[in-house]
Design an enzyme around this catalytic site. Sequence first.
Site, short mmCIF file in Angstrom:
data_model
loop_
_atom_site.label_atom_id
_atom_site.label_comp_id
_atom_site.label_asym_id
_atom_site.label_seq_id
_atom_site.Cartn_x
_atom_site.Cartn_y
_atom_site.Cartn_z
N GLU A 128 -44.15 -56.64 60.27
CA GLU A 128 -43.22 -56.13 59.26
C GLU A 128 -43.93 -55.96 57.92
OE1 GLU A 128 -41.17 -55.10 61.28
OE2 GLU A 128 -39.29 -55.82 60.48
N THR A 182 -39.23 -47.74 56.12
CA THR A 182 -38.91 -48.99 55.41
C THR A 182 -39.51 -48.94 54.01
OG1 THR A 182 -38.85 -50.16 57.49
CG2 THR A 182 -39.13 -51.51 55.54
N1 HSE Z 1 -34.30 -56.20 54.94
C1 HSE Z 1 -35.11 -55.05 55.18
C2 HSE Z 1 -34.75 -53.99 54.15
C3 HSE Z 1 -34.88 -54.55 56.57
O1 HSE Z 1 -33.56 -53.82 53.89
O2 HSE Z 1 -35.66 -53.34 53.64
C4 HSE Z 1 -35.70 -53.32 56.90
O3 HSE Z 1 -35.22 -52.78 58.12
#
Ligand code: HSE
Length: 307
Positions: A128, A182
Amino acid sequence: MKTIKIFAPATVANLGCGFDVAGMAIDGTGDIIEVGVEEGEGIEISNRSEVPLPDDIESNVATPAVRALLAAYGKEVAVRITILKKILPGSGIGSSAASSAGAVWGLNEVLGRPFSPERLVEFAMEGESLIGGGARHADNVAPAILGGVVLIRGYEPLDIVRLPIPDNFYAAVVHPHITVTTREGRGVLPREIPLKTATTQWGNVGGLVAGLALGDMALVGRSMKDAVAEPVRKRFIPGYDSLHDALFAAGALGVNIAGSGPAVFAVCDTLAGAEKLCEVMAAHFAALEIPADTYSSKISGEGARVI
Ligand code: HSE
């Protein structure tokens, strides 16, 4: 070579109010990851999906996740990973998380389970970090690995709480075929928020946790509000406000953006209700001539698993 096949579910991160600290697994879709090990060293990744993935293994999220696990394992092995993606990258329902979660879950299985599921979350977070521009968030990888609904109470050290799942917790999710990475989704976020916004947000996070613990789906739904990310991210989702209103009119108890979008989720307390919400979602994007997939699902406690 010893190989194993893993299903890693799609996930909805944030659950409205819980930016980077709450997420849930949905059972309707997920990735299939095959992991093999033999003596030697090096990581090979092949892609059997219909969508292209980075050719360079350094750009694949599974690589830093697998490397983190191997570093903790302390012994070199050769790892071969085959990825069959059903969750499209950039969908907002945890595509990258499913790849890293499936890879570390499979590797842990073939190595004889040296690590706990919670430790696997830490390894998968390295994937991530690669796509989030260095942000190590666990709200997709934790539910992809552990299943159910999770709260990341803290990151330093990582403190993951599995929350109770009401028997009547159902979700509808729509993935319109547009891409929001993202990195883009995080790039628009405010760096600072006013105290009043923070107060609204932590009231809702408390309400969400209390609603799950009390089995009160109305409280769960009305706590899935977001004063921080939704206002600036909804611009990526065509017609978001009208979809939001149509879903509430059709009986949704809560509606919000899934992760960084463009997927949208809604919750309710029956399967028939979730199916109806899927119809509203499908009609919304059909009217905009945007292809979209919908999933209705009971929220279950199952995460990554051998198939
Ligand atoms: N919490 C993260 C965001 C999740 O909102 O950027 C990304 O899928």
